[in-house]
Design a protein around this motif. Structure first.
Motif, mmCIF file in Angstrom:
data_model
loop_
_atom_site.group_PDB
_atom_site.id
_atom_site.type_symbol
_atom_site.label_atom_id
_atom_site.label_comp_id
_atom_site.label_asym_id
_atom_site.label_seq_id
_atom_site.Cartn_x
_atom_site.Cartn_y
_atom_site.Cartn_z
ATOM 1 N N ASP A 1 0.836 -1.200 0.000
ATOM 2 C CA ASP A 1 0.000 0.000 0.000
ATOM 3 C C ASP A 1 0.875 1.256 0.000
ATOM 4 O O ASP A 1 2.108 1.190 -0.069
ATOM 5 C CB ASP A 1 -0.990 -0.025 1.157
ATOM 6 C CG ASP A 1 -0.338 0.079 2.533
ATOM 7 O OD1 ASP A 1 0.877 0.387 2.607
ATOM 8 O OD2 ASP A 1 -1.035 -0.155 3.548
ATOM 9 N N SER A 2 0.231 2.410 0.079
ATOM 10 C CA SER A 2 0.959 3.687 -0.012
ATOM 11 C C SER A 2 1.869 3.925 1.185
ATOM 12 O O SER A 2 2.816 4.725 1.114
ATOM 13 C CB SER A 2 -0.040 4.842 -0.144
ATOM 14 O OG SER A 2 -0.888 4.893 1.003
ATOM 15 N N LYS A 3 1.592 3.251 2.303
ATOM 16 C CA LYS A 3 2.430 3.383 3.496
ATOM 17 C C LYS A 3 3.536 2.341 3.531
ATOM 18 O O LYS A 3 4.219 2.195 4.544
ATOM 19 C CB LYS A 3 1.556 3.257 4.744
ATOM 20 C CG LYS A 3 0.494 4.350 4.856
ATOM 21 C CD LYS A 3 -0.364 4.141 6.099
ATOM 22 C CE LYS A 3 -1.461 5.199 6.210
ATOM 23 N NZ LYS A 3 -2.315 4.987 7.402
ATOM 24 N N LYS B 1 -6.220 3.009 -6.079
ATOM 25 C CA LYS B 1 -5.567 4.305 -5.889
ATOM 26 C C LYS B 1 -5.951 4.975 -4.580
ATOM 27 O O LYS B 1 -5.273 5.911 -4.127
ATOM 28 C CB LYS B 1 -5.910 5.214 -7.066
ATOM 29 C CG LYS B 1 -5.339 4.712 -8.390
ATOM 30 C CD LYS B 1 -5.731 5.624 -9.542
ATOM 31 C CE LYS B 1 -5.158 5.102 -10.862
ATOM 32 N NZ LYS B 1 -5.522 5.969 -12.016
ATOM 33 N N SER B 2 -7.042 4.492 -3.971
ATOM 34 C CA SER B 2 -7.476 5.049 -2.682
ATOM 35 C C SER B 2 -7.019 4.192 -1.509
ATOM 36 O O SER B 2 -7.510 4.355 -0.377
ATOM 37 C CB SER B 2 -8.998 5.183 -2.653
ATOM 38 O OG SER B 2 -9.458 6.004 -3.704
ATOM 39 N N ASP B 3 -6.108 3.288 -1.771
ATOM 40 C CA ASP B 3 -5.584 2.365 -0.754
ATOM 41 C C ASP B 3 -6.637 1.373 -0.252
ATOM 42 O O ASP B 3 -6.485 0.791 0.831
ATOM 43 C CB ASP B 3 -4.981 3.116 0.439
ATOM 44 C CG ASP B 3 -3.464 3.013 0.463
ATOM 45 O OD1 ASP B 3 -2.899 2.443 -0.509
ATOM 46 O OD2 ASP B 3 -2.843 3.476 1.432
ATOM 47 N N ARG C 1 -14.096 -6.204 -0.396
ATOM 48 C CA ARG C 1 -13.515 -4.844 -0.367
ATOM 49 C C ARG C 1 -13.278 -4.471 1.094
ATOM 50 O O ARG C 1 -14.162 -4.616 1.944
ATOM 51 C CB ARG C 1 -14.481 -3.857 -1.012
ATOM 52 C CG ARG C 1 -14.026 -2.404 -0.982
ATOM 53 C CD ARG C 1 -15.148 -1.503 -1.496
ATOM 54 N NE ARG C 1 -14.731 -0.108 -1.595
ATOM 55 C CZ ARG C 1 -14.748 0.777 -0.598
ATOM 56 N NH1 ARG C 1 -15.186 0.375 0.604
ATOM 57 N NH2 ARG C 1 -14.359 2.022 -0.784
ATOM 58 N N PHE C 2 -12.051 -3.967 1.381
ATOM 59 C CA PHE C 2 -11.725 -3.573 2.758
ATOM 60 C C PHE C 2 -11.007 -2.238 2.709
ATOM 61 O O PHE C 2 -9.940 -2.102 2.099
ATOM 62 C CB PHE C 2 -10.849 -4.628 3.414
ATOM 63 C CG PHE C 2 -10.474 -4.324 4.844
ATOM 64 C CD1 PHE C 2 -11.445 -4.044 5.797
ATOM 65 C CD2 PHE C 2 -9.139 -4.297 5.233
ATOM 66 C CE1 PHE C 2 -11.107 -3.758 7.114
ATOM 67 C CE2 PHE C 2 -8.788 -4.018 6.553
ATOM 68 C CZ PHE C 2 -9.767 -3.755 7.490
ATOM 69 N N ASP C 3 -11.611 -1.242 3.351
ATOM 70 C CA ASP C 3 -11.020 0.109 3.347
ATOM 71 C C ASP C 3 -10.237 0.403 4.618
ATOM 72 O O ASP C 3 -9.859 1.555 4.881
ATOM 73 C CB ASP C 3 -12.107 1.160 3.141
ATOM 74 C CG ASP C 3 -13.161 1.161 4.255
ATOM 75 O OD1 ASP C 3 -12.979 0.428 5.256
ATOM 76 O OD2 ASP C 3 -14.172 1.883 4.115
ATOM 77 N N GLY C 4 -9.975 -0.626 5.394
ATOM 78 C CA GLY C 4 -9.253 -0.465 6.654
ATOM 79 C C GLY C 4 -10.172 -0.484 7.847
ATOM 80 O O GLY C 4 -9.728 -0.704 8.985
#
Length: 706
Positions: free
Chosen positions: A175-177, A219-221, A233-236
């Motif tokens: 991911d982005s992190k 693109k939205s992590d 789908r998992f957005d955190g």
């Protein structure tokens, strides 16, 4: 671009795969071993590197395609540790990492293989390799855990130093992190790269299955998971599950997921390819697209918007509006070879040699004119044979077969031509009927209307089936079955047969018959006669000349009646009766008996017989008698003798030879006897005696001096 584009566009328009407005380029291009150097049609992984090269992993090696040229790499060329390619990825410096079933390979202009000899990579299944934001490589293995490679040193995360829920790792995404999202067969784990591990499974989340086959991050992590029981789908924070019951997913088994350049989500399943833009689902299958297979393993995207789709029967390329930047493959479908035809009684049978290409079906064409005017009579045939049942007898048909490649929707040229016809059979005979079945079975029928025929007789012991031909080439309209056996019901039909064309008619009507022979009693044996009657009775008679005859002997102690069967099934023409009693007169007759008809004749002439001569068995008279004088009588005494039987005679003579006394004793059956006979004498003097019994004669003298 080659001019064949126009032909393919036309084909695809006819099949409904593209829209007329997009006629500049086809929306689908298909690559198989028939039109390019792919090492296999079983495609498992695909990747587009930073320079636009397409890397295609198969079960038989790796292919690189730059849009025009192909390069093949295999274990045999020294490039790979194994030919089954599980995953392909490109790192930040465009090194290509190839995960195989027996280790890991890297390509940066030259190949290097990592295995147990030079790294911590096992000589075993490697499922995935990905580079993080710092270009550190992370490798997922089968049962060996997670590997890390910082381009100099290798390290491993397993049960000793990690919180991995399982050590079989199918997929890794960054991911982005720079956190690593790791799909295992026991849940989804996120690792920050330092010391923090967090696992999501069915005990603490809404994940649809603990077997996570693939992880992709948009693109939205947001993480998009493909599992063995649907997508997620998992957005955190929140989970959303997609499956066949609440979405248009064609199958709940997801091989892989991917995010394209416009943030669309793609799901590769066992039953087709699904695209999800966040609102609308679009499903691609062989029924509504140019794909050659519904089992989709992987998908990748190039910079021009082409989708590279890995299937089990080839590589499909798709772009809405037309594929760009790719040379159209020149596909030639191989022609079927060795078409042959066999003429059967009710069909024409075709067979041919298989075309060795996946996805091939066959089309059968027929005409009544050689070389032209062919009509398609059978499509989508997978077998390499076909029986044409819809034929008219007496008509010649001409056939060719073409191969059709389902994946490219293209037909081959025609095979060799074959021809044949089923001859028109003669008309059958009519009115088959039974004339008689008493002494013989005789049949008759009316003639066939077809000239020059002969007739064949068929017979069975079962109504309606199991018929065998028993007579051929009959020119008359009459038949006698000389081989029929009495008591069996037979079923018959007759056919017409044309010897010149070697073809026969359909059967006539069926008739049945049962041979019924009248019962015939045998004649009585002749000339029954006595052969011996000394110590046993032996009889003989003349032979009766007839099959299946045996004899039966009857005996009575009464003349003309009271006969009892004493011997059955005599096959000779003589018999010795040893079961008699001496001194009894017996009366005999003999009869013939037919074992087939179970009938007996009348009696023969009667014969009388008895034992004529007395006999002494085992003991002689010398052992059994005593003769002496007492004061007033001459006494003959027979002592106890076993087996003494027959006539015993005592004769007493005086000195002048006159018979003073003759006394006979008859012992009918050997038995224990004891008796005495007192003989009165008239004068004193010398007497002579004579005792006879059987063949023995005993003589002597005795004086009476009273």
């Amino acid at each position: 671009m080659k001019n064949i584009y126009f032909f393919l566009i036309t084909l695809l328009m006819l099949s409904g795969s593209i829209r007329p407005a997009c006629a500049q380029n086809p929306e689908w291009l298909l690559f198989t071993t028939t039109n390019c150097p792919l090492p296999s049609n079983y495609i498992y992984s695909v990747c587009v590197d930073n320079q636009g090269n397409r890397w295609i992993g198969t079960d038989n090696g790796l292919a690189k395609f730059d849009g025009k040229n192909w390069t093949i790499y295999t274990k045999e060329t020294g490039s790979l540790p194994d030919n089954f390619i599980e995953h392909i990825s490109a790192d930040k410096t465009n090194n290509i990492w190839v995960s195989t079933d027996n280790g890991l390979a890297r390509f940066n202009g030259t190949w290097k293989i990592f295995d147990e000899s030079n790294s911590m990579v096992p000589n075993y299944y490697v499922y995935c390799t990905v580079a993080d934001n710092q270009n550190i490589k992370w490798v997922g293995t089968d049962t060996y855990g997670l590997l890390k490679y910082d381009n100099t040193n290798w390290s491993v995360y397993d049960w000793l130093n990690s919180d991995l829920p399982d050590y079989t790792i199918f997929s890794i995404a960054i991911d982005s992190k720079n956190s690593k999202w790791i799909g295992t067969q026991a849940g989804l784990t996120v690792f920050d790269g330092n010391s923090t591990w967090n696992t999501y499974d069915q005990t603490n989340s809404q994940i649809p299955s603990d077997e996570v086959n693939y992880v992709a991050i948009d693109k939205s992590d947001v993480k998009w998971l493909g599992t063995s029981n649907g997508a997620a789908r998992f957005d955190g924070k929140a989970w959303t599950v997609y499956n066949t019951t609440n979405s248009n997913l064609p199958n709940d088994f997801i091989w892989s997921t991917a995010i394209d350049n416009t943030n669309n989500k793609w799901f590769c399943t066992d039953s087709g390819l699904a695209k999800f833009d966040g609102t609308t689902w679009t499903v691609f299958t062989t029924a509504n697209s140019g794909m050659m297979d519904n089992v989709i393993h992987n998908i990748a995207f190039d910079s021009q918007g082409n989708k590279w789709i890995a299937t089990e029967t080839g590589l499909a390329v798709y772009r809405e509006g037309g594929v760009v930047g790719i040379d159209n493959p020149d596909i030639t479908v191989q022609t079927p070879q060795n078409l042959t035809l066999t003429v059967n009684s009710d069909n024409l049978s075709l067979s041919w040699k298989a075309v060795p290409t996946l996805g091939i079906t066959y089309r059968v064409y027929r005409s009544q004119t050689s070389g032209s005017n062919y009509t398609l009579i059978r499509d989508t045939l997978k077998a390499t044979m076909y029986n044409d049942l819809i034929v008219q007898k007496g008509t010649t048909y001409y056939y060719v077969v073409k191969a059709y490649d389902v994946s490219v929707k293209k037909e081959s040229s025609a095979s060799n031509e074959v021809s044949g016809k089923i001859e028109q059979p003669p008309n059958p005979p009519l009115n088959l009927r039974k004339i008689t079945d008493s002494l013989i079975i005789s049949l008759a029928w009316d003639a066939s209307s077809t000239p020059s025929v002969v007739y064949r007789i068929y017979r069975s012991e079962t109504k309606g089936n199991n018929y065998k031909r028993i007579k051929d080439s009959i020119s008359s309209l009459f038949f006698i079955d000389n081989s029929a056996k009495e008591g069996i019901t037979y079923y018959y039909f007759v056919v017409s047969y044309l010897p010149a064309k070697q073809i026969q008619s359909i059967p006539s009507n069926e008739v049945s018959a049962n041979l019924r022979m009248p019962p015939l009693s045998p004649d009585a044996p002749k000339n029954l006669r006595l052969i011996n009657d000394t110590t046993y009775i032996e009889l003989a008679w003349d032979e009766y000349q007839m099959q299946n005859i045996v004899y039966r002997l009857y005996r009575s102690e009464t003349k003309g009646s009271g006969y009892v069967l004493i011997k059955n099934a005599i096959t000779a023409t003589s018999f010795t009766d040893s079961s008699i009693k001496k001194g009894i007169i017996y009366y005999y007759v003999v009869k013939s008996y037919n074992t087939l008809t179970k009938l007996e004749s009348t009696a023969s002439n009667e014969v009388t017989a008895s034992i004529k001569t007395a006999g002494i068995d085992d003991y002689s008279i010398r052992e059994c008698y005593q003769i002496y004088l007492n004061q007033s009588n001459l006494t003959l005494e027979l002592k106890s003798c076993f087996k003494l039987h027959g006539n015993i005679t005592l004769t007493l003579f005086d000195l002048l030879g006159n018979i003073v006394l003759k006394k006979s004793l008859f012992v009918a059956q050997p038995e224990n006897v004891s008796f005495s006979e007192i003989i009165s004498c008239t004068s004193i003097g010398m007497y002579f005696y004579l005792i006879t019994g059987g063949s023995e004669i005993i003589s002597g003298n005795v004086s009476y001096l009273n």
